[in-house]
Design a protein around this motif. Structure first.
Motif: not given
Length: 365
Positions: A62-74
């Protein structure tokens, strides 16, 4: 009535498995979830390989302050089509396909009308975003993905799937500005700043276009790699004033792939009159942009973000014809947290790729 509706929804969903971050610690672990049913314009893709890049690292923490969890990247994945909708015309079951940075757009705005879905104001990211119905998008650290056929590209049979996966993000991110800013003309002198996941592909594409390529890096020890292995024509250490001074006014264009804070003036000075400095990295802090050097040479500093679907297919076909592939280290899915730690230290040459097809189910037990 509510329970009946929920039962219908459950029947329409597809069970899926992946690795997700639950909070800003960024630690990923097994995660069961659902994908939507395969609609009439959709394909369901069995994911075989998925790349890892700095965007994943930023999002899981969440370095950009916009992540929603749970989060599956890629958002760079390749695999095979296992289901097609009734109105699908581009693909059939068994086809090799790739999915990149986006999974939908409005299809009606000016950008979409010009085959620039990547600049659509309503573009939906492959992960960390939400579909129009409010459900979250999940990325490629998973066994399957369901996507409208428009947002998938065909992978030629002769391309190795593992080394192709990073082209769906890193490859198109550098290919697009080469084409748009006309730096794909044979005989031009092009600089590439940074020799990481994006930079090494920028060198390969630029050489395939017929350019003279100079790698610009903070690391003197990358010179041999750049010239002898990747085929760059020359190498500059970005903090060596003498080397930079000797190359002032020699480059037609520069592709800057660096996401760390760094000075732009030395790069602008390297440009010829009418030269173009194209930013594709995303530094976390604003960079200082001196204006006078731009005025005195009618120079351009511009940005570029990924590429459209039409352009992405063009890039894949070009890569196939010129044998361009990413330099990768293939890892099992259970290694993903270690890979993230190594990525933070730039300890990879040049892209981690997860072997989803052979290791995901085994890791889930």
């Amino acid at each position: 009535m509510s329970s009946t509706y929920e039962s219908v929804v459950d029947q329409q969903q597809q069970q899926a498995y992946g690795w997700a971050a639950r909070d800003s610690s960024g630690i990923l672990s097994p995660f069961d979830f659902s994908r939507r049913a395969n609609g009439e314009n959709d394909i369901t893709v069995k994911i075989l390989y998925s790349g890892i890049c700095h965007t994943d690292l930023h999002f899981v923490k969440n370095d950009h302050g916009m992540s929603n969890y749970p989060l599956i990247p890629r958002h760079e994945m390749v695999g095979t089509v296992i289901t097609t909708g009734a109105k699908v015309t581009k693909f059939k079951v068994g086809d090799k396909v790739g999915v990149g940075t986006m999974v939908d757009s409005c299809r009606s705005c000016d950008s979409c009308g010009k085959h620039l879905e990547n600049y659509c104001p309503k573009m939906i990211l492959t992960y960390g975003s939400t579909y129009l119905d409010g459900t979250p998008t999940y990325g490629g650290y998973s066994d399957i993905i369901v996507v409208d056929e428009h947002f998938a590209v065909r992978i030629p049979e002769k391309m190795a799937l593992d080394a192709t996966a990073p082209l769906l993000c890193a490859g198109i991110t550098v290919y697009s500005p080469f084409k748009y800013f006309e730096l794909d003309i044979p005989g031009l002198h092009v600089g590439v700043v940074g020799l990481g996941g994006l930079g090494h592909l920028a060198v390969k594409f630029s050489k395939a276009f017929g350019a003279k390529v100079t790698v610009i890096s903070t690391s003197p020890n990358k010179k041999e790699e750049a010239i002898n292995r990747l085929g760059a024509d020359s190498f500059l250490v970005s903090h060596d004033p003498q080397q930079l001074q000797a190359s002032v006014g020699t480059m037609d264009g520069i592709i800057d792939t660096v996401s760390a804070t760094h000075p732009l003036l030395p790069l602008i000075d390297l440009l010829k009159t009418h030269g173009k400095l194209i930013m594709v990295g995303a530094p976390g802090k604003p960079l200082e942009l001196p204006i006078n050097p731009l005025l005195m040479g009618r120079k351009i500093v511009a940005g570029s973000c990924a590429g459209s679907m039409k352009e992405t297919q063009e890039m894949i076909d070009f890569a196939a014809n010129h044998d361009i592939k990413a330099d990768i280290e293939v890892v099992p899915v259970e290694y993903v947290n270690t890979a993230m730690e190594r990525l933070l230290k730039a300890d990879v040459r040049y892209r981690f790729v997860i072997d989803i097809g052979n290791t995901l189910k085994a890791a889930l037990g």
